[in-house]
Design an enzyme around this catalytic site. Structure first.
Site, short mmCIF file in Angstrom:
data_model
loop_
_atom_site.label_atom_id
_atom_site.label_comp_id
_atom_site.label_asym_id
_atom_site.label_seq_id
_atom_site.Cartn_x
_atom_site.Cartn_y
_atom_site.Cartn_z
N HIS A 1 32.32 57.54 68.45
CA HIS A 1 33.80 57.66 69.21
C HIS A 1 34.62 58.12 68.00
O HIS A 1 35.81 57.96 68.01
CB HIS A 1 33.97 56.32 69.55
CG HIS A 1 33.33 55.71 70.91
ND1 HIS A 1 33.47 56.28 71.94
CD2 HIS A 1 32.33 54.86 70.73
CE1 HIS A 1 32.53 55.55 72.75
NE2 HIS A 1 32.00 54.86 72.05
N ARG B 1 42.49 34.95 37.46
CA ARG B 1 43.89 35.28 38.20
C ARG B 1 44.28 36.56 37.89
O ARG B 1 45.53 36.99 38.43
CB ARG B 1 44.81 34.11 38.04
CG ARG B 1 44.41 32.68 38.30
CD ARG B 1 45.47 31.84 37.89
NE ARG B 1 46.45 31.68 39.09
CZ ARG B 1 46.51 30.87 39.83
NH1 ARG B 1 45.57 29.97 40.02
NH2 ARG B 1 47.56 30.80 40.72
N LYS C 1 31.48 44.71 49.31
CA LYS C 1 30.92 44.67 47.84
C LYS C 1 30.64 45.98 46.96
O LYS C 1 31.14 45.94 45.76
CB LYS C 1 29.48 43.96 47.78
CG LYS C 1 29.03 42.71 48.46
CD LYS C 1 29.82 41.55 48.06
CE LYS C 1 31.14 41.31 48.46
NZ LYS C 1 31.59 40.11 48.21
N LYS D 1 39.93 37.66 40.50
CA LYS D 1 39.29 36.67 41.34
C LYS D 1 40.03 36.09 42.53
O LYS D 1 39.53 35.77 43.59
CB LYS D 1 38.51 35.71 40.47
CG LYS D 1 37.66 34.37 41.15
CD LYS D 1 36.43 35.28 41.48
CE LYS D 1 35.45 34.44 42.36
NZ LYS D 1 34.52 35.22 43.24
N ASN E 1 54.38 33.50 37.51
CA ASN E 1 53.29 34.25 38.49
C ASN E 1 54.03 34.03 39.81
O ASN E 1 55.03 33.33 40.38
CB ASN E 1 52.54 33.04 38.57
CG ASN E 1 51.53 33.27 39.63
OD1 ASN E 1 50.98 34.32 40.26
ND2 ASN E 1 50.89 31.93 40.16
N GLY E 2 53.90 35.26 40.67
CA GLY E 2 54.49 35.51 41.97
C GLY E 2 55.40 36.76 41.80
O GLY E 2 55.47 37.55 41.03
N GLU F 1 30.75 42.94 55.03
CA GLU F 1 30.80 42.24 53.96
C GLU F 1 29.97 43.12 52.90
O GLU F 1 30.41 43.45 51.52
CB GLU F 1 29.91 41.02 53.84
CG GLU F 1 29.55 39.96 52.46
CD GLU F 1 30.97 39.91 51.78
OE1 GLU F 1 32.14 40.02 52.21
OE2 GLU F 1 30.75 39.16 50.72
N TRP G 1 48.31 40.16 36.37
CA TRP G 1 47.80 41.06 37.45
C TRP G 1 49.06 41.73 37.79
O TRP G 1 49.92 41.12 38.08
CB TRP G 1 46.96 40.31 38.63
CG TRP G 1 46.41 41.27 39.47
CD1 TRP G 1 45.16 41.98 39.59
CD2 TRP G 1 47.07 41.72 40.73
NE1 TRP G 1 45.11 42.68 40.42
CE2 TRP G 1 46.13 42.81 41.41
CE3 TRP G 1 48.33 41.77 41.44
CZ2 TRP G 1 46.36 43.30 42.34
CZ3 TRP G 1 48.59 42.28 42.55
CH2 TRP G 1 47.53 43.18 43.30
N GLU H 1 34.13 47.33 46.00
CA GLU H 1 34.86 46.61 45.27
C GLU H 1 34.31 46.71 43.64
O GLU H 1 34.98 46.98 42.74
CB GLU H 1 34.63 45.07 45.45
CG GLU H 1 35.16 44.07 44.59
CD GLU H 1 35.11 42.75 45.30
OE1 GLU H 1 34.13 42.44 46.09
OE2 GLU H 1 35.70 41.85 44.78
N CYS I 1 48.48 35.95 38.85
CA CYS I 1 48.77 35.88 37.35
C CYS I 1 48.31 34.26 36.96
O CYS I 1 48.46 33.63 37.89
CB CYS I 1 50.15 35.95 36.73
SG CYS I 1 50.65 37.81 37.05
#
Ligand code: M6R
Length: 606
Positions: free
Chosen positions: A502, A27, A483, A601, A98-99, A479, A72, A486, A2
């Site tokens: 395997h 955020r 992408k 982000k 925030n937190g 990576e 968030w 996400e 947040c």
């Protein structure tokens, strides 16, 4: 997570706060809200959804100050009720937060027993009610009493209807900055000082349960004993240019196309017959003594760390391990004063990375931050820092920051190799010259955009993918898979190519494609065998291969070619292919590319 923001001063608090929230939306964008004081009453406006939803619906009278929040969600669904600010039961106090308050349940139960009712599912409302409980006319005192009850990490900003001339803020292990002007009667509060509109503010950072009483013309900071303390005042260079897509449809595409330039910037001024870093405050004596590295990061930054680990092993001949920061902080690591901690974070605000870094401090290890945001917590709290210089990355999906991370980590690995006498000056010169070719290689990939788009369109219908690679192509595959997950909401798992047989190969069939990253020459023949194995199970195969590999097209259904380079530098071009592939699949599926669901982000909670 947040973003919190507050304003008291001569300008319109509503306008200043909305502009601050725009810069803090990275955020979290589940909901947003603003609160203020009007004629002795708290007034609020809050809305689920992105900031644009709040802007479209906001109606507030002329308020004297404002606190604002972008959320968030951690506790409670995404809806208007759970949006901040939250009020106490007497509706005298409004609070943004925030937190996470780890003991909020027991605190809430105690308050319920005292007859206090709640209207949201958040941990935040518990704090507002605790402050109300302790309030006897002094908000600073009430907040201080409340802090002693709270477990967790957080930043809090509070107003009270009877104090229209003050905003109170506090922080524990969570970034919170206060800015005030010498010229104007105004003060601001923000999770991130880069959200202040101008760069001429005096800035102080709160920590360790410090409380700030913020007024138009003065700021007082109190410690836990409620003594007024003096703090270091910083003047920060803040980039106040508003972000722009510069004609691109999405920030992500713009940032992908920026990479030839951002890589050049990462290399610029860091080589003159040998590698050097002007801003690196770590002494060569310290770096010469290190015996191993512990590399920390989350998500994309951890993938850059994996590449760095291979580079350091290959060139500097130093052992290193890469740890996902959220795991590292609870380990019992075998590290010492001779271990270099490398904390990688684009934002420099990722809570897990910061917490893991903090944990390592008790081992007295030297530490280095690799970071894009120069005023960030990571950049301020590490012994040395190497900045990416990539410019603001707005899209939640990291692209240019990743390639800049691997550019500076490549340089740093060469630097360590020189300090540890593993590479000669002329070897480093040769590698650096090849590194300088990378921006051109990326341009070659970008020029293939229509081909990559057409291939992505073909693969956009699938719901599951395996991404595979070996050596330097394994973190590249990881990576690329991240992408795709996400921004397209498609299931994509990355595996070492040799590992598929395997177990995971059992999943393969004609609707389960495999994307193979084949630019690691050392294991090229092995990955060809792995490709034939997956082909035999009927999976469609897309290969990303060096331009001189003519055989791969005989096996793969589709091939995207990248310029050939040495193995250590191969992740650059192949990663750009992965970025474009994910981008066009997400576009084809109609996803919200720059702000994917459930994400933010900067992940500022554990
Ligand atoms: O700011 P950081 O580099 O610390 O962020 C770490 C991750 O949250 C981030 O890389 C995330 O995985 C990206 N959204 C991936 O594109």
């Amino acid at each position: 997570m947040c973003g919190v923001f507050g304003y008291i001063g001569i300008r319109n608090p509503l306008e200043v706060c909305l502009s601050g929230l725009e810069k803090l939306e990275y955020r979290g964008y589940d909901s947003s809200g603003i609160g203020g004081i009007f004629e002795g009453q708290i007034v609020l406006c809050k809305k689920a959804g992105k900031l644009s939803a709040l802007k479209n619906s906001i109606q507030l009278p002329q308020i004297s100050l404002a606190i604002a929040h972008t959320r968030w969600a951690t506790h409670g669904k995404v809806n208007d009720e759970n949006a901040h600010p939250h009020l106490d039961f007497t509706q005298s106090i409004a609070l943004i937060h925030n937190g996470i308050i780890e003991n909020y349940k027991e605190l809430k139960n105690d308050l319920l027993k005292e007859g206090i009712t709640f209207s949201s599912d958040t941990d935040t409302e518990v704090i507002a009610n605790l402050i109300a409980k302790y309030y006897e006319g002094d908000l600073v005192q009430a907040l201080n009493a409340t802090l002693s009850q709270l477990k967790g990490i957080f930043a809090l900003v509070v107003i009270h209807k009877d104090h229209p001339d003050q905003i109170i803020a506090a922080a524990r292990d969570c970034p919170l900055s206060i800015g005030y002007s010498d010229q104007e009667d105004e003060s601001l509060i923000s999770s991130d000082p880069n959200a202040f509109e101008e760069s001429n503010y005096n800035i102080v950072f709160l920590k360790d349960d410090e409380i700030a009483k913020v007024q138009k013309k003065s700021i007082k900071i109190y410690n836990k004993n409620l003594d007024i303390i003096s703090k270091k005042i910083e003047r920060l260079e803040i980039d106040i240019r508003p972000p722009s897509k510069e004609g691109f449809e999405h920030y992500m595409l713009k940032e992908i196309f920026e990479q030839p330039l951002t890589i050049k910037k990462a290399l610029l001024g860091r080589y003159d017959e040998d590698i050097f870093f002007e801003e690196l405050k770590l002494s060569t004596d310290v770096l010469k003594k290190i015996k191993n590295l512990w590399i920390l990061g989350c998500g994309t930054s951890s993938h850059a760390g994996r590449i760095a680990s291979l580079l350091v092993e290959d060139w500097a001949r130093l052992p290193s391990s890469v740890e996902i920061a959220s795991e590292a902080r609870y380990r019992n690591p075998l590290i010492s004063e001779e271990t270099l901690i490398v904390a990688i974070s684009q934002s420099g605000e990722t809570a897990d990375t910061l917490a893991a870094l903090k944990e390592t401090k008790k081992y007295h290890c030297p530490n280095l931050g690799i970071c894009n945001v120069k005023n960030s917590t990571l950049a301020r709290e590490t012994d040395g820092v190497i900045l990416l210089k990539a410019g603001p990355e707005i899209s939640v999906c990291s692209t240019k920051a990743f390639t800049s991370q691997i550019a500076v980590l490549t340089l740093f690995s060469l630097y360590l190799a020189r300090l540890h006498n593993q590479l000669s000056k002329s070897q480093v010169k040769t590698i650096f010259e090849e590194l300088q070719e990378i921006p051109k290689h990326i341009e070659t990939v970008l020029n293939q955009l229509p081909t990559i788009q057409a291939i992505a369109k073909k693969y956009a219908k699938f719901e599951h993918f395996f991404f595979m690679g070996r050596g330097y192509m394994l973190p590249t595959a990881m990576e690329a898979a991240l992408k795709l997950k996400e921004i397209s909401y498609v299931n994509a798992n990355a595996y070492p190519a040799g590992e598929l047989k395997h177990g995971p190969i059992a999943l393969l069939h004609s609707q389960f494609p495999v994307v193979a990253f084949c630019a690691h020459k050392k294991t090229r023949d092995k990955i060809i065998s792995n490709l034939t194995e997956v082909k035999a199970r009927g999976s469609p195969v897309l290969a990303i291969a060096p331009s001189d590999d003519s055989e791969i097209k005989e096996i793969a259904d589709d091939v995207i070619y990248v310029p050939k380079t040495r193995d250590e530098l191969a992740p650059f071009s192949s990663s750009v292919v992965g970025q474009l592939f994910a981008y066009f699949i997400a576009k084809e599926r109609g996803c919200d590319i720059d702000q994917p669901r459930n994400l933010a982000k900067s992940v500022t909670v554990e």
